[in-house]
Design an enzyme around this catalytic site. Structure first.
Site, PDB file in Angstrom:
ATOM      1  CE  LYS A 169      20.216  10.616  11.172  1.00 24.55           C
ATOM      2  NZ  LYS A 169      19.978  10.304   9.775  1.00 24.55           N
ATOM      3  CB  SER A 204      26.293   8.947   3.192  1.00 28.23           C
ATOM      4  OG  SER A 204      24.987   8.387   3.211  1.00 28.23           O
ATOM      5  CG  ASN A 264      21.059  13.465  14.049  1.00 28.36           C
ATOM      6  OD1 ASN A 264      20.539  13.040  15.072  1.00 28.36           O
ATOM      7  ND2 ASN A 264      20.366  13.744  12.950  1.00 28.36           N
ATOM      8  CD  GLU A 273      21.739  16.678   7.627  1.00 30.63           C
ATOM      9  OE1 GLU A 273      22.728  16.058   8.011  1.00 30.63           O
ATOM     10  OE2 GLU A 273      20.608  16.519   8.104  1.00 30.63           O
ATOM     11  N   GLY A 323      21.643   8.561   5.205  1.00 35.97           N
ATOM     12  CA  GLY A 323      21.468   7.160   5.605  1.00 35.97           C
ATOM     13  C   GLY A 323      21.453   6.200   4.434  1.00 35.97           C
ATOM     14  CD  GLU A 341      16.434  10.837   9.620  1.00 37.67           C
ATOM     15  OE1 GLU A 341      16.562  10.978  10.842  1.00 37.67           O
ATOM     16  OE2 GLU A 341      17.347  10.393   8.888  1.00 37.67           O
ATOM     17  CG  HIS A 344      17.230  15.553  10.497  1.00 38.51           C
ATOM     18  ND1 HIS A 344      16.694  14.507   9.805  1.00 38.51           N
ATOM     19  CD2 HIS A 344      18.571  15.395  10.445  1.00 38.51           C
ATOM     20  CE1 HIS A 344      17.685  13.733   9.359  1.00 38.51           C
ATOM     21  NE2 HIS A 344      18.831  14.253   9.741  1.00 38.51           N
TER      22      HIS A 344
END
Ligand code: PGA
Length: 254
Positions: free
Chosen positions: A12, A212, A10, A166, A172, A98, A96
């Site tokens: 991003k 991560s 990904n 996730e 991150g 985010e 996701h």
């Protein structure tokens, strides 16, 4: 039934034309296990999808990072599932964290997107995961089960879905879930699928881990029996992504 190892990258909201070309060259020149052993899917930002499609080796596939919840039309700034299909993009990442947290996408909205994308013939990487507060409150399984339930209610078949666990606190942050923590939630999700969908779906659906993942921790995570691959963010922009792809051999040497 064997679940083929799946590694998604990904990217991003990162990259320039030059950077994207460099990553694709790196991927194209890499030696990785065969397609029988690992499925590789990279997810560039929308604007680079045609470029990556034109340049990327044919044994790697491409995913968009999002798409609109229904048929295209007067939805300024959105990209529809039909457009992705028209472009020849087979996969899309939906839900996701985010997007859930920064753009307020609810469980129902994500589930509607998953249902619509599947109905248009896209394959979906559907993301679920708990925040640190939720983990500390002991509600991890409730959270991921509710996210999965919303999706399950909107779809009729699971063949074209990969479920990505996730944990938000691991994305991150450099804080990776331990192999035992990942395995525990993956088993929990598989149990949930078995109970509320079917035992066939539970045993055939790939559940991948994201948060991560890097060259140093991928092998140990890949060795967990219910970890069927990874969704990789930061490390997917670097040469170590190839090391992560190669961790698929941990499974094939079983
Ligand atoms: P990360 O991101 O690998 O940079 O933690 C994972 C993801 O968001 O998919």
């Amino acid at each position: 039934m064997a679940r083929k190892f799946f590694v998604g990258g990904n990217w991003k909201c990162n990259g320039t034309i030059d950077h994207v070309k460099k990553i694709v060259t790196m991927l194209n020149e890499s030696e990785v296990p065969s397609e029988d052993i690992v499925e590789v899917v990279v997810s560039p930002p929308f604007v680079f999808l045609p470029l990556v499609k034109a340049l990327l080796r044919s044994d790697f596939a491409i995913a968009a990072q999002n798409c609109w919840v229904r048929r295209g039309g007067a939805f300024t700034g959105e990209i529809s599932a039909e457009m992705l299909v028209n472009l020849g993009i087979p996969w899309v990442i939906l839900g996701h964290s985010e997007r859930r947290s920064l753009l307020g996408e609810s469980n129902d909205f994500v589930a509607d997107k998953v249902g619509y994308a599947l109905s248009q013939g896209l394959m979906v990487i559907a993301c679920v995961g708990e925040t640190l507060e939720q983990r500390e409150a002991g509600s991890t399984m409730d959270v991921v089960a509710a996210q999965t339930k919303a999706i399950a209610e909107k779809i009729t078949h699971w063949t074209n879905i990969v479920l990505a666990y996730e944990p938000v606190w691991a994305i991150g942050t450099g804080k990776v879930a331990t192999p035992a923590q990942a395995q525990e939630v993956h088993v929990g999700l598989r149990k949930w699928l078995s109970e509320y969908v079917s035992s066939e779906v539970a045993s055939s659906t790939r559940i991948i881990y994201g948060g991560s993942v890097n060259a140093a921790n991928c092998k140990e995570l890949a060795a967990q029996p219910d970890v069927d691959g990874f969704l990789v963010g930061g490390a997917s922009l670097k040469p170590e992504f190839v090391v992560i792809i190669k961790s698929a051999t941990v499974k094939s040497s079983d």
